[in-house]
Every structure is written in C-alpha cells, then in structure tokens.
Design a protein around this motif. Structure first.
Motif, mmCIF file in Angstrom:
data_model
loop_
_atom_site.group_PDB
_atom_site.id
_atom_site.type_symbol
_atom_site.label_atom_id
_atom_site.label_comp_id
_atom_site.label_asym_id
_atom_site.label_seq_id
_atom_site.Cartn_x
_atom_site.Cartn_y
_atom_site.Cartn_z
ATOM 1 N N SER A 239 0.652 -1.261 0.101
ATOM 2 C CA SER A 239 0.010 0.140 -0.002
ATOM 3 C C SER A 239 0.888 1.237 0.037
ATOM 4 C CB SER A 239 -0.875 0.085 1.101
ATOM 5 O OG SER A 239 -1.510 1.055 1.371
ATOM 6 N N LYS A 240 0.464 2.202 -0.817
ATOM 7 C CA LYS A 240 1.274 3.266 -1.002
ATOM 8 C C LYS A 240 0.846 4.634 0.233
ATOM 9 C CE LYS A 240 3.236 2.079 -4.519
ATOM 10 N NZ LYS A 240 4.466 1.662 -4.764
ATOM 11 N N ASN A 241 -0.458 4.288 0.695
ATOM 12 C CA ASN A 241 -0.733 4.769 2.051
ATOM 13 C C ASN A 241 -1.180 4.004 3.324
ATOM 14 O OD1 ASN A 241 -0.966 7.810 1.060
ATOM 15 N ND2 ASN A 241 -2.189 6.814 -0.525
ATOM 16 N N ALA A 242 -0.188 3.390 3.734
ATOM 17 C CA ALA A 242 -0.339 2.120 4.660
ATOM 18 C C ALA A 242 -0.998 2.752 5.997
ATOM 19 C CB ALA A 242 0.949 1.725 4.908
ATOM 20 N N ALA A 243 -0.719 3.964 6.461
ATOM 21 C CA ALA A 243 -1.218 4.473 7.772
ATOM 22 C C ALA A 243 -2.801 4.551 7.483
ATOM 23 C CB ALA A 243 -0.651 5.715 8.104
ATOM 24 N N ALA A 244 -3.017 5.226 6.371
ATOM 25 C CA ALA A 244 -4.550 5.490 5.911
ATOM 26 C C ALA A 244 -5.531 4.290 5.827
ATOM 27 C CB ALA A 244 -4.674 6.276 4.860
#
Length: 247
Positions: free
Chosen positions: A217-222
């Motif tokens: 994922s490029k936005n793992a936290a989100a």
C-alpha cells in the motif's frame, strides 16, 4: 528582466501545481460485492473523519478481486467474503499482515415480490422448470450454496451462475429469475423489491469476512485507519444494522 519574468512565471506555475494536487491522499479498497452498501457508508464516514483522504472502492466477487490483486492490481485494503480467498491473497504475497474477521453472513432465498413460484423451503428450489440463479462455485456465496444444498441433499439446476451475489440479486429483481440464493444482507438491502424466504439449513454454511491491508500500500497508515474503522465500534454497528452477524 526577461530572466526575472521567466523565474516569476515558473514560481507561479509551481504554486498552481501544488494547489491543484492539494496533497489529497486516496486509498483503494477491494471489497466483496455484498459489502457495497455498508462500505460505501463507512467510506463517507471515514472521509469526514479524515479530511484530505479519499476512499475509492472496487466491489466484485471475492475470487475476481483476489485474482486482480495477485496479478498486481494496486490496492490498499482487501475485504473478502470468505477466508479461502483471503488465504489466496496471503499465498500470493499481497497480504502479509494477519487478516481480521469483522463480520459473518448466511444465505437466504429471494423471489420476485409476492413469491409467484410459491417457494417455501430450500427443497422447493429443485422444482422442475424453476428459473433459479445462484453464484458460481468459486465465489463465496456459490461455495456456501454448494455446501448448503449438498448437506441437505437438495439437487438444484440453476439456469445461471453469476460472478457476484449482487448479480444474482439483479436477475431476481429484474424478473429474469423465479428465485435466487443470496446473503441475508442483500435481501434486506433490496427491501420490497424481493420476497425473502429464510430456511434453517442456511446455518450450516456461515461465511466469515476477513479484512487486511495490502502489503505494498502507498498509504499504509490511512489503510490501517480504514481497517480500524471497520473492525471498531462504528463499523460493527453499521455492519449489524445492515444485517451482518458478529465476527
């Protein structure tokens, strides 16, 4: 003067580009078709709580989604309608975190309003001439259908096997089928467009729904925040209101 003008134009152009991008993050959620209504609602809730982050969805049969994932399709979250397809994503290397079970579901029979074919039980689905529509075997709802009918000793001859539960529902609501096997949540979502016929044998095939973030994922936290919403109190309340069982 010319150099200054060019520099100024460049700065203005750069400022305009930054404003256009506005640092908006997007997370893509691959989710089983049966989750469409409730996940769309949760996506709106997530965006309200996380300004600057947009949630996009790809809803389809879990088997189709995992095939896309294992072929490299970009995504941030995967929610399957069964453990078997989640296991395929794990085996394919796209899921490395431990999936979390967040809901359960069972099958029911739906007919056009008024139940013109007079379906009253699972055994009635074996009636001669009945236009029955079910999910294809590789789809979670199709696997559940096979388990339920085989266990009950009911032989069915569907006129069509669909790639997602929403396609089965659409065949019934459009009048192209006399009956279909769908999840109780899909039947509830269809409201007066269908008549629902519950059957006790459905309890022999309870589907569990796992969810996990995608490894690259490029936005793992989100993505993790969205999973937390689904598995947390707000997500669980929305799922149970939609008819899903507790995990």
């Amino acid at each position: 003067m010319a150099a200054t003008a060019v520099l100024g134009a460049g700065l203005l152009s750069g400022c305009g580009s930054s404003s256009d991008s506005s640092d908006t993050k997007t997370i893509t959620v691959f989710a089983a078709a049966s989750l469409k209504q409730v996940f769309t609602q949760l996506g709106t809730k997530y965006e309200s709580a996380h300004p600057g982050t947009k949630v996009t969805f790809s809803f389809a049969g879990s088997s189709d989604l995992v095939a896309q994932l294992n072929q490299g399709a970009p995504a941030d979250v995967f929610a399957s309608a069964d453990q078997a397809n989640m296991d395929k994503a794990v085996k394919g290397g796209r899921i490395t975190d431990k999936p979390q079970t967040f809901a359960t579901n069972v099958l029911t029979i739906v007919t056009p309003p008024g139940n013109p074919a007079h379906i009253g039980s699972l055994a009635d689905l074996s009636k001669s001439g009945l236009r029955l529509v079910v999910c294809a075997p590789q789809v979670p709802c199709g696997s559940a259908t096979k388990k339920v009918t085989s266990g009950a000793g009911v032989s069915i001859s569907p006129v069509s096997e669909e790639s997602s539960v929403t396609d089965v529902l659409a065949k019934v609501t459009s009048g192209q089928a006399d009956a279909g096997l769908v999840y109780v949540t899909d039947a509830a979502g269809a409201g007066t467009k269908v008549t629902t016929v519950n059957f006790p044998e459905s309890a022999t095939a309870v589907n569990t729904y796992p969810i996990a973030t995608v490894a690259d994922s490029k936005n793992a936290a989100a993505a993790e925040d969205f999973v937390t919403l689904v598995t947390g109190p707000d997500g669980q309340q929305a799922l149970q209101q939609a008819g899903f069982g507790r995990p």
